[in-house]
Design an enzyme around this catalytic site. Sequence first.
Site, PDB file in Angstrom:
ATOM      1  N   GLU A 214       0.803  -1.225   0.000  1.00 12.12           N
ATOM      2  CA  GLU A 214       0.000   0.000   0.000  1.00 12.12           C
ATOM      3  C   GLU A 214       0.841   1.282   0.000  1.00 12.12           C
ATOM      4  OE1 GLU A 214      -4.204  -0.544   1.614  1.00 12.12           O
ATOM      5  OE2 GLU A 214      -2.884  -0.987   3.315  1.00 12.12           O
TER       6      GLU A 214
ATOM      7  N   HIS B  17      -4.513   0.270  10.953  1.00  5.67           N
ATOM      8  CA  HIS B  17      -5.762  -0.505  10.995  1.00  5.67           C
ATOM      9  C   HIS B  17      -6.369  -0.467  12.395  1.00  5.67           C
ATOM     10  CE1 HIS B  17      -3.708  -3.277   7.771  1.00  5.67           C
ATOM     11  NE2 HIS B  17      -3.981  -2.097   7.293  1.00  5.67           N
TER      12      HIS B  17
ATOM     13  N   HIS C 257     -11.258  -0.773   6.912  1.00  5.06           N
ATOM     14  CA  HIS C 257      -9.828  -0.908   6.669  1.00  5.06           C
ATOM     15  C   HIS C 257      -8.979  -0.182   7.730  1.00  5.06           C
ATOM     16  CE1 HIS C 257      -6.429  -0.535   3.392  1.00  5.06           C
ATOM     17  NE2 HIS C 257      -5.938  -0.654   4.586  1.00  5.06           N
TER      18      HIS C 257
END
Lengths: 273, 273, 273, 273
Positions: free
Chosen positions: A115, A136, A204
């Site tokens: 990411e 997260h 997420h």
Amino acid sequence: MSGLRIGVLVAVCAAFSLAIVLPAARPTPQSAPQAPAPLANDPKLLEDLVYANRILYQQDVLDGFGHVSARSDKDPSHFLMSRSMAPGLVTSNDIMEFDSDGEPVDARGRNAYVERYIHAAIYRVRPDVKAIVHSHSPDIIPFSVTGTILRPIYHVSAFLGAGAPIFEIRDTDRSTDMLIRNNKLGDALAKSLGDRAVVLMRGHGYVAVGYSIPAAVYCAIYTQINARVQAEAMKLGPVNFLSAEEIPKAQAGSEAVLGRSWELWKSRVGKIE
Amino acid sequence: MSGLRIGVLVAVCAAFSLAIVLPAARPTPQSAPQAPAPLANDPKLLEDLVYANRILYQQDVLDGFGHVSARSDKDPSHFLMSRSMAPGLVTSNDIMEFDSDGEPVDARGRNAYVERYIHAAIYRVRPDVKAIVHSHSPDIIPFSVTGTILRPIYHVSAFLGAGAPIFEIRDTDRSTDMLIRNNKLGDALAKSLGDRAVVLMRGHGYVAVGYSIPAAVYCAIYTQINARVQAEAMKLGPVNFLSAEEIPKAQAGSEAVLGRSWELWKSRVGKIE
Amino acid sequence: MSGLRIGVLVAVCAAFSLAIVLPAARPTPQSAPQAPAPLANDPKLLEDLVYANRILYQQDVLDGFGHVSARSDKDPSHFLMSRSMAPGLVTSNDIMEFDSDGEPVDARGRNAYVERYIHAAIYRVRPDVKAIVHSHSPDIIPFSVTGTILRPIYHVSAFLGAGAPIFEIRDTDRSTDMLIRNNKLGDALAKSLGDRAVVLMRGHGYVAVGYSIPAAVYCAIYTQINARVQAEAMKLGPVNFLSAEEIPKAQAGSEAVLGRSWELWKSRVGKIE
Amino acid sequence: MSGLRIGVLVAVCAAFSLAIVLPAARPTPQSAPQAPAPLANDPKLLEDLVYANRILYQQDVLDGFGHVSARSDKDPSHFLMSRSMAPGLVTSNDIMEFDSDGEPVDARGRNAYVERYIHAAIYRVRPDVKAIVHSHSPDIIPFSVTGTILRPIYHVSAFLGAGAPIFEIRDTDRSTDMLIRNNKLGDALAKSLGDRAVVLMRGHGYVAVGYSIPAAVYCAIYTQINARVQAEAMKLGPVNFLSAEEIPKAQAGSEAVLGRSWELWKSRVGKIE
């Protein structure tokens, strides 16, 4: 519970069983980093970035997942971030350099976080941002999946402003694995963030940015605390949030003393290598 | 509270008082393990199994109770598990081998966990499963006794698929001590699990399985975190869970990087003997 | 919140201010214990009692307040308990002997806990009880002040039986400082406990008893965990508690293995002096 | 959630971005303390004040923010408090003396806490008060922003009396950064406190006072615990608080033994320099 939408009971767990025959679904072995080229950045910046990794783990913002980056002082279009590993274990040897597209400048066999496009996209459009945290945090998820707006409930989290926006990945791509795997998704996320300090990501996590590494770490930590406090307060009754007048003033006040927290957090981590 | 069903006030605590005259209700002395036959299994498998015990204690999935096992690499119909003791104290000398019926191969006076039939039954019908965790996690119990379905609220727990089933022991035997004391109860539990990764047990706990020791540990830990997050989110409002399209993709994405968490968890445990 | 009964706003805090001129309201200096007469009890019993103090602190059942006692093996009408101090700091030198009225046998200038009458009263009427814990656990208080019955939500706390009774001190004396300062109040509390393992005390805490020190510690710890779990479960929906048939069986099952937890808890405390 | 008042979405986060060009919004560098003049106060008082800083951090009442002070034994119109830094890191060298207006007597380049006027104002009007704690405890904020009155739910927090008042800074100045930056705001806060032990501050935190350092620390810690317990109890049902008769008696009872907690808390902090 009435609000629970029970999805169709597809046999998704078959995918789990299948994992044993699908190499792609196996855990990637941690690539042994080759002797990396020493980065020519300001040693203080590198040290702060390693501390940020350790602090965010120590303060329960990150666990095995999530990451933190800093804009490069040598090439402001580039940024620095650890190779793909648990932030709590990062040392200065693990820091890599990434270009404005989020690609490693000199990977030397080291894996990069999937990411990294979160970081690349935000650095491209926010020249004021010098550091970015992606987490997260379990405390944040409830706000990301219920539409409850996360707002500053006390002065130390005034940076939340009029409320953190929620990024819905389905608006860009209805069929993802939830990860920001490319620049298109990164750009959409950066757009959702806008000129704010924090954006939540549905199902997420969240992203917090700052004008320095300590500032981004501060925002990441107090976003999490604000979430805990707000969730609890809302169970007691209607909440009297900071007013539009109080928010910018309180934000300036907190920023003026965040070095105090940074020193404390560093002391909790102890000496780093 | 309106839902509380207050049972008849039978004098069950008399049983407590009676305990002083009923040897069977006394704590069994920890049998001193005789010099055990060294197991001929892959030392890496044994080491991972010891780490799994310690990690699950360190991460609050197990306390004095619960257990974790691994399928034997030498005889895939057999499995490996500690003697009856607190998982947080397990060393390699405590690992025993069990056959496909859940009976110790070479007990040497060591006590086995009463509920070893959980493991035996699942290994019999799930060739894909290489490791199994059984826990009484306080975070899971609320879902097991209220019928609220535990579902993946964020990508890292996508392995929960369309929701964890709840095993009701009363459907097999109305009058038990809640424990899986034999293969008949084990088979019923394995059937409830089906091809999924996790099954909750009403008023008892849950079982998580995986295609490797790290994978089972990962599922056990994130099942617990998902429970905390989901319980909190449901207090804020209706929850937007992962979609049926997102679940299998997110599951593959998480599995690809679970080694990152495994290294972190091992580092928290430190050196094992 | 509708249930909140806001009392008359008496200026009780004046009492606080007054405290500076009222010696009686000042903290009593910790009396330096004189070289105490070594107790002639079984050293194993004394060691277990010290461990119980440390474990209950380490497990967050006790903080600066609360206490744990054991029936004397030499004179079963007597009991053993620390002098008045924080349980987490107790050593074997701090253990004192008390008679059946709750009075110290040989105080030697040491202060005794004000609420020793809790212990004396229960030992008088419960010959089966060998150890007693009294705690102010924050997890228990909500059940003591709302009338919500604490019941066994999973097998490990089956000792709660059909539910823990709640002792209301006002039923005996409408004007107390909430403490069990004499045998009259102690007897009333013991009557409320009856033949059960646990009794809650309104706006104060609870008492857990056992047929051994490890058994009482086990009950104290799992009463607290049950409270956390039950409170959370009741927010999700109506709770399916253990059945009247399951309770006595599950209780026997848990008691059979509580030594496993005891060894773990001791290991967390480490070596004691 | 219906009670949530979503404010106008002013672009407050622009202020955040602007921070990079506004030096005033940058973290102030920790001024390196010059060799300070040794304070001529009772060494025991100074030691207790350092312990109070460390204990309040260790007990999660303070984090990087908040402070604790003590009235000077040499000049009762003056008070002692650390320079501006995280309380968890304070040593005796960091203690400064402040006059009755809240100004440093001998700053020597050291920064003082912005909110020292909280302390100055209370010491001016409360001769009985010898120590003051100011905290942003996340457990307290929900009570400060919902109007739910914090009341003594069990005997150890009887000092809360008929309930803690809530200070609304907007009543004095509608446009602040939430901080008590001057004596006018300090006086308003002290007035709201009145003769009580605790006052909450809307969207900010609380202040707890005592007739000694241990007493103020005790009140600060148990105010926080009471908040956690009360919030949880109110979710279970209407709460039966301490009665007006029980409150002053229970308060005296707790104060009599708070030295027990103080010794425990000190032991957790360990040796200080």
